[in-house]
Design an enzyme around this catalytic site. Structure first.
Site, short mmCIF file in Angstrom:
data_model
loop_
_atom_site.label_atom_id
_atom_site.label_comp_id
_atom_site.label_asym_id
_atom_site.label_seq_id
_atom_site.Cartn_x
_atom_site.Cartn_y
_atom_site.Cartn_z
N ASP A 102 1.43 -1.15 -0.17
CA ASP A 102 0.00 0.04 0.13
C ASP A 102 1.06 1.12 -0.04
O ASP A 102 1.84 0.96 0.58
CB ASP A 102 -0.84 -0.23 1.28
CG ASP A 102 -2.41 0.67 1.47
OD1 ASP A 102 -2.29 1.79 -0.48
OD2 ASP A 102 -3.24 0.76 1.83
C1 BGC Z 1 -5.03 3.31 -0.15
C2 BGC Z 1 -5.06 2.30 -1.50
C3 BGC Z 1 -5.33 2.57 -2.54
C4 BGC Z 1 -3.79 3.55 -2.88
C5 BGC Z 1 -3.49 4.03 -4.12
C6 BGC Z 1 -3.86 4.47 0.04
O1 BGC Z 1 -4.20 4.98 0.14
O2 BGC Z 1 -5.09 2.25 1.10
O3 BGC Z 1 -6.72 1.56 -1.31
O4 BGC Z 1 -4.67 1.56 -3.52
O5 BGC Z 1 -3.84 4.47 -1.50
O6 BGC Z 1 -4.55 5.71 -4.35
#
Ligand code: BGC
Length: 696
Positions: free
Chosen positions: A254
């Protein structure tokens, strides 16, 4: 972009001419190995982190992870997607995940996955950062709206079909692996979860997405599980995902706070760091050069990515153009899903559907009635070309013959009350918005409460007092607790965040052009006291075996509206539960059948739900577990036999002592009905004990 695709196309043509084909499994593996042999260490390590491009939300591009241009290996280009492709204007905004969960219709979810996949591919993207399949462990969770619901089996069925749909065009990325169900502390919280709970409650839907859905990638979660951050969690990534499940795709972190250390991540199975190199990049290169990370680890990561790129033809130019973004077909699908996912929770006789020909004046009340309310402001936020609000949907549906009085406040003046009192029908739209709930950091985070605000509750009460023909439409990302107003309203429709076509879908339902068939994928409790604790402050939490309906069943609490519940404008009878066999052993798949009849006067769909109980189990089990469901559409008077297949191995529990799944020798009770608390039909299934059994 165009120039790059040409290079990739040419390179793959050269490859094809040299006699290597990407179709056969071992041919593919040989081709991947040959390519890896030709890569420098720098080229390999560069593929293991995003290059930062596309980092800013709203950029009409996608996050980029380099390929190797000279070898014809395309980059990954990623965009978010739980409710629609996020990074491009005009992409279709579908109802949020929980609304789609409420359809209980994996076939619709497959089509939605395919539509998002097509839209992403149309502008050069190739990895959709979706579905979110974390358990909706508690309705205060800020991102509850992104996932499908609280039940493991239901989450699995919906997630698998979404993944399959997406992967007709691009790669899917089930997230966030694992036990990610709190926002406010998500970057630092350590979730303590015992082995059995982890295996039975927090992982099976990821296993299904990977093994049944064939997901090419998985995103690790921010939080830690049992003391190890998910982006470097040896048990989750290496042992369970890659070894036990045999996952041959790749794991990405993440964003930004999802990695902690170079060695921890690399040695424990994280293949890509997103969105830029922080612990990877030069640090990873140095670690390999110093001998701290074997080059075989790097090769394994690169092999996983390159394999998926070729398996899914990411090197081939796309023949989909951007006319698919927000196309008529996709908008119609968004409307269909919003109608199928809205849940009718209350309907006094004669309230809904409304007969337009009998109405001269309709009052549409509340700030949200004319607010574009498609979900939170986090990373799943989309940029639809337009949003049809409930007011607009009603106006279009009733046409010029009916006067629509719109009162756009949440506080009614004396004049407003007079308008409400004079109407033939009143629709009050209330609920939550991105100000109340959403992803941490970007938005509101976890919800403070489950009730409507005092102001909105009073709005409903005032409208219902002024006019006894008051219908309430609720918008929110998970459960809302009801107030004293519930007995005073005529009908209640849970619309969640219904997407850009939501206003049309709600009007379709209010006026009977569509018949509600949604069922709650999350329990609506009477209050917080019926639920397990939700701690979004402490950095150490424990997730127990029970949550959702399984928690309420265990405590004998009666919810306001149970898991699986939803009304229709027609009535159904379900009879004759029978099984293809009454005794079964490991490996069998038992077919349960029931006859469903539409006993009312309009066409409608019912969801038959099958729950299993374990009388006499040697371990603590749920009072009942959902093990199958099927949605059936029936014309008035029509009957259909619905079959639900249950693999016997799905009845196993995880025996921690043995480290294996075990079937108990039990006479299982099997119940069928139309909600977790309305199960009129029962039969038994005697299962022979066996351990270990495979649940894969
Ligand atoms: C989120 C993810 C997301 C990623 C990219 C993160 O903060 O938890 O779900 O895919 O950002 O946007």
């Amino acid at each position: 972009m165009r120039h790059l695709s040409l290079v990739f196309a040419l390179a793959s043509l050269l490859f094809a001419c040299s006699g290597t084909s990407s179709t056969g499994g071992s041919d593919l593996e040989n081709r991947v190995d040959e390519l890896i042999e030709q890569m420098t260490l720098e080229e390999k390590v560069a593929q293991m982190a995003g290059d930062g491009e596309g980092f800013f939300l709203g950029d009409e591009t996608a996050w980029n992870v380099p390929g190797v241009e000279r070898l014809g290996i395309p980059p990954f280009r990623m965009a978010d997607g739980p409710r629609g492709v996020t990074t491009v204007e005009g992409a279709t905004t579908f109802p949020v995940g929980v609304a789609r969960g409420a359809t209980w219709d994996p076939e619709v979810e497959h089509r939605i996955g395919a539509a998002m996949g097509r839209e992403l591919r149309s502008f050069g993207g190739n990895v959709l950062l979706a579905p979110t399949i974390n358990n909706l462990r508690h309705p205060r969770w800020g991102r509850a709206q992104e996932t499908y619901g609280e039940d493991v089996h239901h989450l699995s069925r919906m997630g698998v079909e979404f993944v399959r749909g997406v992967q007709e065009y691009v790669l899917a990325n089930p997230k966030h692996y694992a036990a990610n169900s709190i926002e406010d502390t998500r970057f630092g919280v350590d979730v303590t979860v015992d082995e059995r709970t982890l295996r039975e409650v927090y992982l099976p839907h990821f296993r299904a997405a990977v093994l049944e859905g064939g997901a090419a990638s998985v995103m690790s979660a921010y939080n830690s599980v049992n003391g190890q951050f998910c982006g470097e969690n040896e048990q989750l990534l290496k042992q369970i995902l890659k070894t036990e499940w045999g996952f041959d795709g790749f794991v990405l972190s993440d964003w930004i706070f999802g990695t902690q250390s170079t060695l921890g991540s690399a040695l424990n199975g994280l293949d890509i760091e997103m969105p830029v190199a922080s612990v990877y990049g030069d640090k990873l290169l140095a670690a390999v050069n110093q001998g701290d990370v074997p080059e075989s680890v790097i090769d394994d990561a690169v092999r996983r990515m390159v394999r998926k790129k070729f398996q899914h033809n990411l090197d081939q130019p796309s023949n989909i153009d951007e006319s698919v973004l927000g196309s008529e077909e996709h908008l119609a699908l968004a409307r269909e899903a919003a109608a199928k996912g809205s849940v009718l929770l209350k309907n006094e006789p004669g309230a809904l559907p409304m007969d337009v020909s009998a109405i001269e004046r309709i009052a549409v009340v509340g700030l949200l009635a004319d607010t574009a309310n498609t979900g939170d402001n986090g990373t799943s936020n989309t940029q639809p070309a337009f949003v049809v609000t409930v007011l607009q949907g009603i106006q279009e549906a009733v046409g010029a013959a009916v006067t629509v009085d719109h009162i756009g406040n949440d506080v009614l003046s004396a004049e407003d009350i007079a308008i409400v009192a004079a109407a033939d029908a009143v629709v009050v739209v209330v609920g939550l918005t991105a100000e109340d709930e959403g992803e941490g950091l970007f938005g509101a985070g976890d919800r403070a409460d489950l009730a409507l605000s005092v102001e909105r509750a009073k709005l409903v009460q005032d409208a219902a007092t002024a006019n006894d023909r008051t219908v309430v439409v609720l918008e929110a990302g998970s459960a809302i607790t009801m107030g004293d107003w519930l007995p005073d309203i005529e009908a209640l429709l849970m619309a969640w965040y219904p997407g850009q076509m939501g206003g049309h879908a709600v009007a379709d339902l209010l006026f009977g052009d569509a018949n509600p068939s949604g069922k709650l994928p999350v329990t609506f409790p009477t209050g917080l006291d019926q639920l397990p604790p939700f701690d979004n402050e402490s950095l150490e939490v424990t997730y127990d075996y029970f949550h959702g309906y399984r928690y309420l069943d265990r405590n004998d609490s009666t919810p306001e509206f149970p898991f699986g519940f939803g009304l229709s404008y027609t009535t159904f009878s379900i009879d004759g539960l029978r099984a293809s066999q009454i005794e079964a052993k490991a490996g069998d798949v038992v077919l349960f059948s029931v006859d469903v009849t539409n006993t009312g006067s309009v066409a409608g769909a019912e969801v038959v739900q099958l729950y299993v109980t374990y009388p006499g189990s040697a371990v603590e089990r749920s009072e009942r577990d959902l093990k199958g469901f099927a949605k059936v559409m029936l014309e008035p008077g029509a009957m259909q036999t619905v079959e639900i297949a249950v693999p016997v191995n799905d009845l196993a529990y995880y025996d921690v002592g043995e480290g294996a799944w075990a079937l108990e020798g039990l006479e299982h009770a099997v119940h069928a009905g139309t909600s977790s608390r309305d199960l009129p039909l029962s039969t038994t299934l005697t299962v022979a004990a066996e351990r270990p059994v495979s649940v894969y």
